[in-house]
Design a protein around this motif. Sequence first.
Motif, mmCIF file in Angstrom:
data_model
loop_
_atom_site.group_PDB
_atom_site.id
_atom_site.type_symbol
_atom_site.label_atom_id
_atom_site.label_comp_id
_atom_site.label_asym_id
_atom_site.label_seq_id
_atom_site.Cartn_x
_atom_site.Cartn_y
_atom_site.Cartn_z
ATOM 1 N N ALA A 64 0.832 -1.202 0.000
ATOM 2 C CA ALA A 64 0.000 0.000 0.000
ATOM 3 C C ALA A 64 0.873 1.261 0.000
ATOM 4 O O ALA A 64 0.600 2.213 -0.733
ATOM 5 C CB ALA A 64 -0.938 -0.003 1.211
ATOM 6 N N GLN A 65 1.933 1.257 0.795
ATOM 7 C CA GLN A 65 2.836 2.412 0.836
ATOM 8 C C GLN A 65 3.551 2.592 -0.499
ATOM 9 O O GLN A 65 3.729 3.718 -0.973
ATOM 10 C CB GLN A 65 3.852 2.256 1.968
ATOM 11 C CG GLN A 65 3.233 2.402 3.340
ATOM 12 C CD GLN A 65 4.188 2.070 4.465
ATOM 13 O OE1 GLN A 65 5.135 1.307 4.304
ATOM 14 N NE2 GLN A 65 3.934 2.634 5.637
ATOM 15 N N GLY A 100 -7.431 7.658 1.992
ATOM 16 C CA GLY A 100 -8.700 7.992 1.352
ATOM 17 C C GLY A 100 -8.484 9.029 0.265
ATOM 18 O O GLY A 100 -7.343 9.317 -0.127
ATOM 19 N N GLU A 101 -9.574 9.604 -0.212
ATOM 20 C CA GLU A 101 -9.434 10.613 -1.266
ATOM 21 C C GLU A 101 -8.802 11.868 -0.685
ATOM 22 O O GLU A 101 -9.190 12.347 0.370
ATOM 23 C CB GLU A 101 -10.769 10.970 -1.897
ATOM 24 C CG GLU A 101 -10.583 11.981 -3.005
ATOM 25 C CD GLU A 101 -11.792 12.171 -3.889
ATOM 26 O OE1 GLU A 101 -11.725 13.053 -4.751
ATOM 27 O OE2 GLU A 101 -12.780 11.463 -3.721
ATOM 28 N N GLU A 155 -6.861 8.742 -4.716
ATOM 29 C CA GLU A 155 -7.300 7.908 -3.601
ATOM 30 C C GLU A 155 -6.072 7.205 -3.042
ATOM 31 O O GLU A 155 -5.391 6.473 -3.767
ATOM 32 C CB GLU A 155 -8.323 6.889 -4.107
ATOM 33 C CG GLU A 155 -8.985 6.074 -3.040
ATOM 34 C CD GLU A 155 -10.120 6.791 -2.339
ATOM 35 O OE1 GLU A 155 -10.375 6.443 -1.172
ATOM 36 O OE2 GLU A 155 -10.722 7.688 -2.940
ATOM 37 N N PHE A 156 -5.773 7.443 -1.759
ATOM 38 C CA PHE A 156 -4.585 6.875 -1.134
ATOM 39 C C PHE A 156 -4.957 5.771 -0.154
ATOM 40 O O PHE A 156 -5.992 5.830 0.495
ATOM 41 C CB PHE A 156 -3.784 7.965 -0.410
ATOM 42 C CG PHE A 156 -3.198 8.980 -1.350
ATOM 43 C CD1 PHE A 156 -2.018 8.711 -2.018
ATOM 44 C CD2 PHE A 156 -3.830 10.188 -1.580
ATOM 45 C CE1 PHE A 156 -1.474 9.618 -2.905
ATOM 46 C CE2 PHE A 156 -3.295 11.114 -2.461
ATOM 47 C CZ PHE A 156 -2.110 10.828 -3.124
ATOM 48 N N ASP A 157 -4.070 4.795 -0.052
ATOM 49 C CA ASP A 157 -4.290 3.674 0.864
ATOM 50 C C ASP A 157 -3.750 3.949 2.261
ATOM 51 O O ASP A 157 -4.206 3.346 3.223
ATOM 52 C CB ASP A 157 -3.617 2.406 0.315
ATOM 53 C CG ASP A 157 -4.273 1.922 -0.971
ATOM 54 O OD1 ASP A 157 -5.495 2.098 -1.133
ATOM 55 O OD2 ASP A 157 -3.549 1.360 -1.815
ATOM 56 N N THR A 158 -2.767 4.825 2.367
ATOM 57 C CA THR A 158 -2.122 5.086 3.654
ATOM 58 C C THR A 158 -1.994 6.585 3.886
ATOM 59 O O THR A 158 -2.178 7.381 2.981
ATOM 60 C CB THR A 158 -0.701 4.476 3.698
ATOM 61 O OG1 THR A 158 0.114 5.143 2.729
ATOM 62 C CG2 THR A 158 -0.721 2.986 3.438
#
Length: 128
Positions: A23-24, A117-118, A92-95
């Motif tokens: 995710a990073q 999140g967004e 949209e980010f995971d971390t």
Amino acid sequence: MTIVISAIVAGMVMIDSPAKERAQKLDKRRIADLAEIAMSIDRYWEHYKKLPEDMAELQEGVVSDLETADPKTLKSYRYRTTASSSYELCAEFDTKQSKETWTNRYGRDRNWSHTAGEYCFALEPYKK
């Protein structure tokens, strides 16, 4: 036996899970894509003295291909102008990432810190 189990548990706690590392890594790729888009907008501004209307207009004048889609979802990153000389780039980010900066070709840093999140970055083109 207890010492071995304790050492294994401690090691697992100290090392990020493979899913978190993935995710990073995806988020760093997203930031790299957005930073490249922002630098292209800087060049567009430098040449035309205005912001592009949309990503398609931006890409018409770009020599290299821009990555304009999320590497995981394949959805386009979002770009919109907010004023004559300001815009937003969204993904949209995971971390959550703090203290994430990239230096542009003029040697100026942009802050790419974001939440999970967004997240939309409020930006302006660099002006000489």
